[in-house]
Scaffold this active site. Structure first.
Site, PDB file in Angstrom:
ATOM      1  CB  CYS A   1      -0.924  -0.031   1.213  1.00 54.68           C
ATOM      2  SG  CYS A   1      -2.102  -1.394   1.120  1.00 54.68           S
TER       3      CYS A   1
ATOM      4  NE  ARG B   1       1.165  10.861 -10.431  1.00 56.25           N
ATOM      5  CZ  ARG B   1       1.062  11.719 -11.465  1.00 56.25           C
ATOM      6  NH1 ARG B   1      -0.089  12.048 -11.940  1.00 56.25           N
ATOM      7  NH2 ARG B   1       2.132  12.245 -12.001  1.00 56.25           N
TER       8      ARG B   1
ATOM      9  CB  SER C   1      -0.737  -3.633   3.785  1.00 63.67           C
ATOM     10  OG  SER C   1       0.147  -2.924   4.636  1.00 63.67           O
ATOM     11  NE  ARG C   2       5.659  -3.445   5.209  1.00 65.76           N
ATOM     12  CZ  ARG C   2       6.481  -2.456   5.543  1.00 65.76           C
ATOM     13  NH1 ARG C   2       7.697  -2.725   5.936  1.00 65.76           N
ATOM     14  NH2 ARG C   2       6.076  -1.204   5.506  1.00 65.76           N
TER      15      ARG C   2
ATOM     16  CE  LYS D   1      11.168   5.179 -11.111  1.00 68.56           C
ATOM     17  NZ  LYS D   1      11.231   5.883  -9.775  1.00 68.56           N
TER      18      LYS D   1
ATOM     19  CB  THR E   1       5.843  13.391 -12.802  1.00 65.07           C
ATOM     20  OG1 THR E   1       6.559  14.620 -12.549  1.00 65.07           O
ATOM     21  CG2 THR E   1       6.743  12.222 -12.521  1.00 65.07           C
TER      22      THR E   1
HETATM   23  N1  LIG Z   1       5.920   5.346 -11.812  1.00 66.46           N
HETATM   24  C1  LIG Z   1       6.031   6.403 -11.043  1.00 66.46           C
HETATM   25  O1  LIG Z   1       5.720   7.529 -11.458  1.00 66.46           O
HETATM   26  C2  LIG Z   1       6.547   6.260  -9.634  1.00 66.46           C
HETATM   27  C3  LIG Z   1       6.389   7.309  -8.729  1.00 66.46           C
HETATM   28  C4  LIG Z   1       6.857   7.140  -7.430  1.00 66.46           C
HETATM   29  C5  LIG Z   1       7.459   5.947  -7.059  1.00 66.46           C
HETATM   30  N2  LIG Z   1       7.636   4.958  -7.967  1.00 66.46           N
HETATM   31  C6  LIG Z   1       8.277   3.675  -7.586  1.00 66.46           C
HETATM   32  O2  LIG Z   1       7.355   2.964  -6.778  1.00 66.46           O
HETATM   33  C7  LIG Z   1       8.034   2.254  -5.742  1.00 66.46           C
HETATM   34  C8  LIG Z   1       7.455   2.693  -4.400  1.00 66.46           C
HETATM   35  O3  LIG Z   1       7.614   4.084  -4.239  1.00 66.46           O
HETATM   36  P1  LIG Z   1       6.676   4.920  -3.209  1.00 66.46           P
HETATM   37  O4  LIG Z   1       7.092   6.306  -3.258  1.00 66.46           O
HETATM   38  O5  LIG Z   1       5.241   4.601  -3.485  1.00 66.46           O
HETATM   39  O6  LIG Z   1       7.163   4.250  -1.828  1.00 66.46           O
HETATM   40  P2  LIG Z   1       6.431   4.107  -0.419  1.00 66.46           P
HETATM   41  O7  LIG Z   1       5.279   5.033  -0.308  1.00 66.46           O
HETATM   42  O8  LIG Z   1       7.497   4.159   0.622  1.00 66.46           O
HETATM   43  O9  LIG Z   1       5.804   2.644  -0.490  1.00 66.46           O
HETATM   44  C9  LIG Z   1       6.536   1.472  -0.472  1.00 66.46           C
HETATM   45  C10 LIG Z   1       5.623   0.383   0.130  1.00 66.46           C
HETATM   46  O10 LIG Z   1       6.341  -0.829   0.143  1.00 66.46           O
HETATM   47  C11 LIG Z   1       5.928  -1.601   1.262  1.00 66.46           C
HETATM   48  N3  LIG Z   1       7.121  -2.108   1.961  1.00 66.46           N
HETATM   49  C12 LIG Z   1       7.491  -3.395   2.074  1.00 66.46           C
HETATM   50  N4  LIG Z   1       8.610  -3.543   2.766  1.00 66.46           N
HETATM   51  C13 LIG Z   1       9.008  -2.295   3.111  1.00 66.46           C
HETATM   52  C14 LIG Z   1      10.102  -1.806   3.853  1.00 66.46           C
HETATM   53  N5  LIG Z   1      11.036  -2.610   4.374  1.00 66.46           N
HETATM   54  N6  LIG Z   1      10.185  -0.476   4.030  1.00 66.46           N
HETATM   55  C15 LIG Z   1       9.266   0.364   3.504  1.00 66.46           C
HETATM   56  N7  LIG Z   1       8.192  -0.056   2.788  1.00 66.46           N
HETATM   57  C16 LIG Z   1       8.064  -1.376   2.593  1.00 66.46           C
HETATM   58  C17 LIG Z   1       5.054  -0.725   2.141  1.00 66.46           C
HETATM   59  O11 LIG Z   1       3.727  -1.162   1.968  1.00 66.46           O
HETATM   60  P3  LIG Z   1       2.943  -1.909   3.170  1.00 66.46           P
HETATM   61  O12 LIG Z   1       3.278  -1.127   4.411  1.00 66.46           O
HETATM   62  O13 LIG Z   1       1.543  -1.766   2.745  1.00 66.46           O
HETATM   63  O14 LIG Z   1       3.417  -3.311   3.219  1.00 66.46           O
HETATM   64  C18 LIG Z   1       5.210   0.663   1.566  1.00 66.46           C
HETATM   65  O15 LIG Z   1       4.029   1.408   1.622  1.00 66.46           O
HETATM   66  C19 LIG Z   1       9.522   2.549  -5.928  1.00 66.46           C
HETATM   67  O16 LIG Z   1      10.110   1.505  -6.685  1.00 66.46           O
HETATM   68  C20 LIG Z   1       9.532   3.843  -6.750  1.00 66.46           C
HETATM   69  O17 LIG Z   1      10.686   3.964  -7.580  1.00 66.46           O
HETATM   70  C21 LIG Z   1       7.174   5.095  -9.235  1.00 66.46           C
END
Ligand SMILES: NC(=O)c1ccc[n+]([C@@H]2O[C@H](COP(=O)([O-])OP(=O)(O)OC[C@H]3O[C@@H](n4cnc5c(N)ncnc54)[C@H](OP(=O)(O)O)[C@@H]3O)[C@@H](O)[C@H]2O)c1
Length: 326
Positions: free
Chosen positions: A12, A19, A37-38, A96, A254
Site C-alpha cells: 500500500c 496515481r 500490506s504488511r 520502475k 510526471t
Molecule cells: N511510476 C512512477 O511515477 C513512480 C512514482 C513514485 C514511485 N515509484 C516507484 O514505486 C516504488 C514505491 O515508491 P513509493 O514512493 O510509493 O514508496 P512508499 O510510499 O514508501 O511505499 C513502499 C511500500 O512498500 C511496502 N514495503 C514493504 N517492505 C518495506 C520496507 N522494508 N520499508 C518500507 N516499505 C516497505 C510498504 O507497503 P505496506 O506497508 O503496505 O506493506 C510501503 O508502503 C519505488 O520503486 C519507486 O521507484 C514510481
C-alpha cells in the site's frame, strides 16, 4: 477470461494510492480484486478507499481472483517479490526501476519468460502522447540534425526515513530519478547508448547518492546527458538540440493528467509553442498493460521482448553510470 483484468496490488504505497489505484479504477479493462500490506489495518484502509479485499502479501498471490499484480514495493524488493508473483502464475506490472541492477532485471525477464506471463516496468511517462509528437517533429527535420539530448529530473529533499534514503531498500537518486532521463534518451535516441562519464554526489550519513549527472553517446554520435537528484528545486524536462533548432519539453516525466503540455520549438528567427491535449499517462500505462494481457501477450511476444530488452538496457546504463561516475 473476463473482459477486465483483475488486479492485486502488493504494497500500500504512496504512488499506488496517489496515481495507480485511481488509474485502475478509471480503466474499463481493469478492476481491483485485492490489496496487500504488511499491516492489516493499512490494507483495510486501502480496500475501504479503492475496493477489493484486504490481505497479506503471500495470501494475495494465492488468490484465484487475481490475474495480474501491480508491485510498488521499495525497489530492492522488486526482484524477490516479482519472481514470486510470476511463479504464482500472475502477470506483473512492476514499478520502475524493475530491479536495482542489470543482473536482477535479466533474472526477472527470465522468470517472466519461463512463466509465460506479461512483465512490464511502469515507466508511465512513455505512455504520454507528447513524446511521439516530439519524435515526429525531429523526424520531420524541425530542428535539423539532432546533436544533443539533455534530460533532467530533480526535486527537493525528501522527508527523513523515505525509502529513497535507505541503501538496503534500493534508495538513491540514480535509481529513483536518474532512470527517467536515461529511459527518455533511449526512447528518443535508441537503445544503443554508451555511458562515457558521470558524477554522483553521495550523502555520507545515509550512504546513498542524492544527486548525479551522466554523459552518454548514441550509436549515431548524438551526445546525451542526464541530471538527477533530491537536492534541487523541482525540474522535469528534456531538450533536443539540433543543427537548426531546439525542442524543449517541460514537465516531461510526471505531468498531471490535467496538464496541457507546451512544446517549445526554438529556431534562429522564431519561437513556436505547440500546446497539446492533456494525457493521462498512468491510465495509459494501466490500459496498455491490461489490453496486452487481454490480447494474450506474454514476455514471449516479439514486441514485449523488445520492451524487455529496453528495460534491461536501462539497468545496464544504471550499472555503467555507477561504474563510471566519480
Ligand atoms: N511510476 C512512477 O511515477 C513512480 C512514482 C513514485 C514511485 N515509484 C516507484 O514505486 C516504488 C514505491 O515508491 P513509493 O514512493 O510509493 O514508496 P512508499 O510510499 O514508501 O511505499 C513502499 C511500500 O512498500 C511496502 N514495503 C514493504 N517492505 C518495506 C520496507 N522494508 N520499508 C518500507 N516499505 C516497505 C510498504 O507497503 P505496506 O506497508 O503496505 O506493506 C510501503 O508502503 C519505488 O520503486 C519507486 O521507484 C514510481
Amino acid at each position: 477470461m473476463d473482459e477486465r483484468i483483475r488486479f492485486g496490488v502488493l504494497g500500500c504505497s504512496s504512488v499506488a494510492r496517489r496515481r495507480t489505484m485511481p488509474a485502475i479504477a478509471a480503466c474499463p479493462q481493469a478492476t481491483l480484486s485485492a490489496v496487500a500490506s504488511r499491516d492489516p489495518e493499512k490494507a483495510k484502509a486501502f480496500a475501504a478507499e479503492f475496493g477489493g479485499a484486504a490481505t497479506g502479501y503471500a495470501e494475495l498471490l494465492e488468490r484465484d481472483d487475481v490475474d495480474a499484480v501491480y508491485l510498488p514495493l521499495p525497489t530492492a524488493l522488486h526482484g524477490l517479490w516479482g519472481a514470486r508473483v510470476l511463479a504464482a502464475g500472475k502477470h506483473l506490472l512492476v514499478e520502475k526501476p524493475a530491479t536495482t541492477d542489470a543482473e536482477g532485471t535479466r533474472a526477472l525477464v527470465r522468470a517472466a519468460t519461463t512463466a509465460d506471463r506479461l512483465l512490464r516496468e511502469n515507466f508511465t511517462f512513455a505512455h504520454h502522447p507528447q513524446h511521439a509528437t516530439v519524435a515526429r517533429l525531429v523526424a520531420d527535420g524541425r530542428i535539423g540534425h539532432l546533436r544533443t539530448f539533455t534530460g533532467e529530473f530533480c526535486f527537493p529533499p525528501l522527508p527523513d526515513g523515505d525509502i529513497r534514503y535507505v541503501p538496503r531498500l534500493g534508495g538513491g537518486s540514480l535509481l529513483d530519478a536518474g532512470v527517467y532521463p536515461l529511459r527518455a534518451a533511449q526512447l528518443l535516441l535508441g537503445d544503443d547508448l554508451r555511458v562515457v562519464g558521470g558524477a554522483l554526489r553521495m550523502d555520507p550519513r545515509r550512504g546513498v547518492d542524492v544527486a548525479g549527472q551522466a554523459l552518454l553517446v548514441s550509436a549515431d554520435g548524438v551526445f546525451a546527458s542526464a541530471q538527477f537528484g533530491f537536492q534541487h528545486a523541482y525540474g522535469s524536462r528534456y531538450t533536443l538540440w539540433g543543427s537548426s533548432g531546439r525542442i524543449v519539453v517541460d514537465r516531461a516525466f510526471t505531468p498531471a493528467a490535467t496538464w496541457s503540455p507546451v512544446l517549445r520549438i526554438e529556431q534562429q528567427d522564431r519561437v513556436e509553442e505547440l500546446t497539446l491535449p492533456p494525457g493521462h499517462q498512468f491510465l495509459g500505462a494501466v490500459a496498455s498493460f491490461a489490453g496486452a494481457v487481454l490480447a494474450g501477450r506474454t514476455a514471449r511476444h516479439p514486441e514485449e521482448q523488445a520492451g524487455l530488452a529496453s528495460m534491461v538496457r536501462t539497468a545496464e546504463l544504471v550499472d555503467a553510470v555507477r561504474r563510471t561516475a566519480v
